[in-house]
Design a protein around this motif. Structure first.
Motif, PDB file in Angstrom:
ATOM      1  N   GLU A 111       0.836  -1.195   0.000  1.00 45.58           N
ATOM      2  CA  GLU A 111       0.000   0.000   0.000  1.00 45.58           C
ATOM      3  C   GLU A 111       0.872   1.247   0.000  1.00 45.58           C
ATOM      4  OE1 GLU A 111      -4.117  -0.881   2.252  1.00 45.58           O
ATOM      5  OE2 GLU A 111      -2.339  -1.295   3.466  1.00 45.58           O
ATOM      6  N   ARG A 121      -1.134  -0.404 -11.373  1.00 43.96           N
ATOM      7  CA  ARG A 121      -1.871  -1.561 -10.856  1.00 43.96           C
ATOM      8  C   ARG A 121      -0.843  -2.442 -10.144  1.00 43.96           C
ATOM      9  NH1 ARG A 121      -4.919  -4.095 -15.794  1.00 43.96           N
ATOM     10  NH2 ARG A 121      -3.016  -3.480 -16.893  1.00 43.96           N
ATOM     11  N   ALA A 150      -0.742 -11.104  -4.551  1.00 43.11           N
ATOM     12  CA  ALA A 150      -1.951 -10.377  -4.160  1.00 43.11           C
ATOM     13  C   ALA A 150      -2.064  -9.111  -4.992  1.00 43.11           C
ATOM     14  CB  ALA A 150      -1.909 -10.023  -2.669  1.00 43.11           C
ATOM     15  N   ASP A 152      -5.284  -5.883  -6.416  1.00 38.42           N
ATOM     16  CA  ASP A 152      -6.676  -5.434  -6.460  1.00 38.42           C
ATOM     17  C   ASP A 152      -7.281  -5.479  -7.859  1.00 38.42           C
ATOM     18  OD1 ASP A 152      -6.575  -4.899  -3.732  1.00 38.42           O
ATOM     19  OD2 ASP A 152      -5.974  -2.808  -4.030  1.00 38.42           O
ATOM     20  N   ASP A 153      -6.457  -5.541  -8.892  1.00 35.66           N
ATOM     21  CA  ASP A 153      -6.957  -5.487 -10.265  1.00 35.66           C
ATOM     22  C   ASP A 153      -6.991  -6.900 -10.866  1.00 35.66           C
ATOM     23  OD1 ASP A 153      -6.444  -5.232 -13.370  1.00 35.66           O
ATOM     24  OD2 ASP A 153      -7.267  -3.297 -12.711  1.00 35.66           O
ATOM     25  N   LYS A 157      -3.809  -9.166 -12.350  1.00 42.19           N
ATOM     26  CA  LYS A 157      -3.457 -10.434 -11.713  1.00 42.19           C
ATOM     27  C   LYS A 157      -3.499 -11.587 -12.715  1.00 42.19           C
ATOM     28  CE  LYS A 157      -6.096 -10.388  -7.924  1.00 42.19           C
ATOM     29  NZ  LYS A 157      -6.533 -10.810  -6.556  1.00 42.19           N
ATOM     30  N   ASP A 173      -3.240 -17.025  -5.928  1.00 44.87           N
ATOM     31  CA  ASP A 173      -3.825 -15.710  -5.653  1.00 44.87           C
ATOM     32  C   ASP A 173      -4.394 -15.715  -4.237  1.00 44.87           C
ATOM     33  OD1 ASP A 173      -5.306 -13.375  -5.528  1.00 44.87           O
ATOM     34  OD2 ASP A 173      -6.382 -13.721  -7.405  1.00 44.87           O
ATOM     35  N   GLY A 175      -5.702 -12.915  -2.759  1.00 46.16           N
ATOM     36  CA  GLY A 175      -6.678 -11.873  -2.543  1.00 46.16           C
ATOM     37  C   GLY A 175      -6.191 -10.464  -2.795  1.00 46.16           C
ATOM     38  N   PRO A 176      -6.912  -9.483  -2.222  1.00 47.78           N
ATOM     39  CA  PRO A 176      -6.590  -8.069  -2.440  1.00 47.78           C
ATOM     40  C   PRO A 176      -5.240  -7.674  -1.848  1.00 47.78           C
ATOM     41  CG  PRO A 176      -8.813  -8.334  -1.556  1.00 47.78           C
ATOM     42  CD  PRO A 176      -8.128  -9.654  -1.413  1.00 47.78           C
ATOM     43  N   LEU A 177      -4.773  -6.516  -2.282  1.00 40.99           N
ATOM     44  CA  LEU A 177      -3.457  -6.050  -1.877  1.00 40.99           C
ATOM     45  C   LEU A 177      -3.351  -5.877  -0.362  1.00 40.99           C
ATOM     46  CD1 LEU A 177      -0.872  -5.262  -3.408  1.00 40.99           C
ATOM     47  CD2 LEU A 177      -1.628  -2.890  -3.298  1.00 40.99           C
ATOM     48  N   ARG A 178      -4.390  -5.332   0.249  1.00 36.60           N
ATOM     49  CA  ARG A 178      -4.309  -5.072   1.689  1.00 36.60           C
ATOM     50  C   ARG A 178      -4.296  -6.363   2.496  1.00 36.60           C
ATOM     51  NH1 ARG A 178      -4.580  -0.982   5.140  1.00 36.60           N
ATOM     52  NH2 ARG A 178      -5.504  -1.253   7.197  1.00 36.60           N
ATOM     53  N   GLU A 179      -5.295  -7.206   2.282  1.00 35.45           N
ATOM     54  CA  GLU A 179      -5.388  -8.432   3.061  1.00 35.45           C
ATOM     55  C   GLU A 179      -4.273  -9.410   2.693  1.00 35.45           C
ATOM     56  OE1 GLU A 179      -7.857  -6.923   1.559  1.00 35.45           O
ATOM     57  OE2 GLU A 179      -9.262  -6.400   3.166  1.00 35.45           O
TER      58      GLU A 179
END
Length: 199
Positions: A111, A121, A150, A152-153, A157, A173, A175-179
């Motif tokens: 982040e 991205r 990981a 978000d796009d 990915k 994969d 998941g999202p960048l944060r998690e």
């Protein structure tokens, strides 16, 4: 797609080797300038070339492989990313001796990187593996080296997944960048986890 690498150390050269083996041209860069990379380029062969950081960052997919304290400078003063893919391979290690992890508060390392590369991205990958697990062929008799990533796009990915699958890794994969970034960063449950997947 075109490919660039910001940084030219062990991880960068390992990734460049995989790209070249897959028949892809790659531009490597570092802060010392293209001339300093001539021995590396000669070893990698004609599909590799040396360029400026700006030239590497202009690729469709660029890999960020510098040490954590060098991240802000490496991403400064670059052209707008405009949706190009930035693969963040870094770990937020401020120094090795004594060992110190950068305090980013509530942010994950990726982040923070995304904040320095607006419009990119960002995908987090390769940071959970020791360099010795990235360099060789990830295909083994017992299975393929698992590679967590990981982002978000969805389309970014997908492109990344297809690329590293060609390298021979078993991409997963998470998941999202944060998690996903929290799972992968130093101290997370996936950090330094080396596993093989049977196909």
């Amino acid at each position: 797609m075109t490919f660039g690498i910001i940084g030219a150390g062990t991880i960068a050269q390992a990734l460049a080797g995989h790209l070249v083996a897959a028949g892809q041209h790659v531009v490597l860069s570092n802060r010392s300038g293209p001339a300093a990379l001539e021995p590396v380029i000669a070893r990698l062969g004609p599909l590799a070339s040396a360029g400026t950081v700006a030239e590497a960052a202009a690729a469709d997919m660029a890999f960020l492989t510098v040490m954590w304290p060098d991240v802000p400078a490496a991403l400064a003063d670059l052209a707008p990313w405009d949706g190009r893919i930035l693969v963040d391979t870094t770990n937020q290690i401020e120094r090795l001796d004594p060992f110190e992890v950068a305090d980013l508060g509530d942010q994950t390392g990726s982040e923070y990187v995304a904040g320095l590369a607006p419009g990119a991205r960002v995908i987090k990958a390769f940071n959970t593996l020791y360099a010795s697990y990235i360099t060789p062929d990830p295909r083994h008799p017992a299975g393929r080296q698992v590679l967590f990533y990981a982002g978000d796009d969805v389309e970014a990915k997908k492109s990344f997944h297809e690329l590293v699958d060609r390298f021979g890794f078993a991409p997963v994969d998470i998941g999202p960048l944060r998690e996903g970034g929290r799972l992968m960063q130093v101290g997370g449950p996936l950090s330094a986890l080396h596993a093989l997947r049977q196909d």
